[in-house]
Write a protein that holds these residues in place. Structure first.
Motif, PDB file in Angstrom:
ATOM      1  N   ALA A 124       0.817  -1.084  -0.079  1.00  0.00           N
ATOM      2  CA  ALA A 124       0.191  -0.480  -0.172  1.00  0.00           C
ATOM      3  C   ALA A 124       0.970   1.160   0.149  1.00  0.00           C
ATOM      4  O   ALA A 124       0.478   2.321  -0.784  1.00  0.00           O
ATOM      5  CB  ALA A 124      -0.988   0.489   1.223  1.00  0.00           C
ATOM      6  N   TRP A 125       2.001   1.272   0.738  1.00  0.00           N
ATOM      7  CA  TRP A 125       2.647   1.813   1.065  1.00  0.00           C
ATOM      8  C   TRP A 125       3.369   2.744  -0.793  1.00  0.00           C
ATOM      9  O   TRP A 125       3.418   3.562  -1.311  1.00  0.00           O
ATOM     10  CB  TRP A 125       4.182   1.838   1.502  1.00  0.00           C
ATOM     11  N   SER A 134       0.439   9.961  -4.097  1.00  0.00           N
ATOM     12  CA  SER A 134      -0.299  10.380  -3.214  1.00  0.00           C
ATOM     13  C   SER A 134      -2.108  10.728  -3.638  1.00  0.00           C
ATOM     14  O   SER A 134      -2.681  11.040  -3.111  1.00  0.00           O
ATOM     15  CB  SER A 134       0.124  11.530  -2.146  1.00  0.00           C
ATOM     16  N   ILE A 135      -2.165  10.515  -5.218  1.00  0.00           N
ATOM     17  CA  ILE A 135      -2.985  10.881  -5.742  1.00  0.00           C
ATOM     18  C   ILE A 135      -4.348  10.084  -5.321  1.00  0.00           C
ATOM     19  O   ILE A 135      -5.674  10.332  -5.262  1.00  0.00           O
ATOM     20  CB  ILE A 135      -3.025  11.269  -7.363  1.00  0.00           C
ATOM     21  N   MET A 136      -4.110   8.904  -5.437  1.00  0.00           N
ATOM     22  CA  MET A 136      -5.065   7.883  -5.271  1.00  0.00           C
ATOM     23  C   MET A 136      -5.288   7.021  -3.498  1.00  0.00           C
ATOM     24  O   MET A 136      -6.128   7.460  -3.477  1.00  0.00           O
ATOM     25  CB  MET A 136      -4.548   6.331  -6.194  1.00  0.00           C
ATOM     26  N   SER A 137      -4.690   7.805  -3.224  1.00  0.00           N
ATOM     27  CA  SER A 137      -4.508   7.715  -1.521  1.00  0.00           C
ATOM     28  C   SER A 137      -5.724   9.061  -1.263  1.00  0.00           C
ATOM     29  O   SER A 137      -6.083   8.589  -0.357  1.00  0.00           O
ATOM     30  CB  SER A 137      -3.005   8.062  -1.254  1.00  0.00           C
ATOM     31  N   MET A 191      -2.989   6.945   7.812  1.00  0.00           N
ATOM     32  CA  MET A 191      -3.869   5.296   8.709  1.00  0.00           C
ATOM     33  C   MET A 191      -4.074   4.514   7.811  1.00  0.00           C
ATOM     34  O   MET A 191      -4.597   3.778   7.752  1.00  0.00           O
ATOM     35  CB  MET A 191      -4.746   6.487   9.350  1.00  0.00           C
ATOM     36  N   LEU A 192      -4.803   4.900   6.164  1.00  0.00           N
ATOM     37  CA  LEU A 192      -5.400   4.052   4.755  1.00  0.00           C
ATOM     38  C   LEU A 192      -4.745   3.047   5.302  1.00  0.00           C
ATOM     39  O   LEU A 192      -4.276   1.615   5.141  1.00  0.00           O
ATOM     40  CB  LEU A 192      -5.576   4.588   4.280  1.00  0.00           C
ATOM     41  N   ILE A 193      -2.993   2.835   5.292  1.00  0.00           N
ATOM     42  CA  ILE A 193      -2.041   2.024   5.319  1.00  0.00           C
ATOM     43  C   ILE A 193      -2.154   1.022   6.152  1.00  0.00           C
ATOM     44  O   ILE A 193      -1.920   0.373   5.981  1.00  0.00           O
ATOM     45  CB  ILE A 193      -0.339   2.917   4.954  1.00  0.00           C
ATOM     46  N   ILE A 194      -2.395   1.735   7.320  1.00  0.00           N
ATOM     47  CA  ILE A 194      -2.550   1.453   8.528  1.00  0.00           C
ATOM     48  C   ILE A 194      -3.642   0.288   9.013  1.00  0.00           C
ATOM     49  O   ILE A 194      -3.326  -0.928   8.472  1.00  0.00           O
ATOM     50  CB  ILE A 194      -2.011   1.954   9.370  1.00  0.00           C
ATOM     51  N   ILE A 195      -4.916   0.661   7.868  1.00  0.00           N
ATOM     52  CA  ILE A 195      -5.872   0.400   8.009  1.00  0.00           C
ATOM     53  C   ILE A 195      -5.855  -0.968   7.485  1.00  0.00           C
ATOM     54  O   ILE A 195      -6.395  -2.488   7.023  1.00  0.00           O
ATOM     55  CB  ILE A 195      -6.808   0.949   7.776  1.00  0.00           C
ATOM     56  N   SER A 196      -5.435  -0.815   5.915  1.00  0.00           N
ATOM     57  CA  SER A 196      -5.373  -2.009   5.090  1.00  0.00           C
ATOM     58  C   SER A 196      -3.934  -2.593   5.285  1.00  0.00           C
ATOM     59  O   SER A 196      -4.471  -4.225   4.663  1.00  0.00           O
ATOM     60  CB  SER A 196      -4.554  -0.989   3.580  1.00  0.00           C
TER      61      SER A 196
END
Length: 123
Positions: free
Chosen positions: A60-61, A69-72, A86-91
């Motif tokens: 994810a990173w 970081s456009i998609m993120s 936080m999104l990376i950690i959740i995934s």
């Protein structure tokens, strides 16, 4: 030592399978590896969680860095998350839970076929 070997093997095989196979191949990978490299249920669960979770966080990173970081940022707008990290950690946690359940299932499936040794009267 077997825990560390199982963890590294799950991570490497999951990464290689993720390049060509769907997301659920991580679950099968963890199940097959813990079937052939047995341990107790907690060790199997933990190795699957850490192995698959870390790889999913790294991937994810990697996608985040490659797309600048456009998609993120678009994903952060969709979900109630404050920032990209936080999104990376959740995934990673979601992937880790999937891998942990696969590893636990593989280890439990192996225990179905193994007879427990009876304690000897003399031991």
């Amino acid at each position: 030592m077997l825990f560390l070997f199982r963890l590294i093997l799950i991570s490497v095989v999951t990464y290689l399978l993720a390049l060509v196979a769907p997301w659920w191949s991580a679950i099968l990978c963890a199940a097959v590896i813990t079937f052939f490299l047995p341990g107790n249920n907690f060790n199997a669960f933990l190795s699957g969680f850490m192995g698959v979770g870390l790889i999913w966080m790294v991937m994810a990173w990697k996608v985040d860095v490659e797309t600048n970081s456009i998609m993120s940022q678009k994903m952060v707008e969709l979900f109630p998350v404050d920032e990209v990290n936080m999104l990376i950690i959740i995934s990673g946690v979601i992937g880790g839970l999937a891998g942990a359940l696969g590893a636990f299932s593989g280890n439990s499936f192996r225990q179905i076929f193994i007879k427990k040794k009876e304690k000897s009267f003399y031991a």
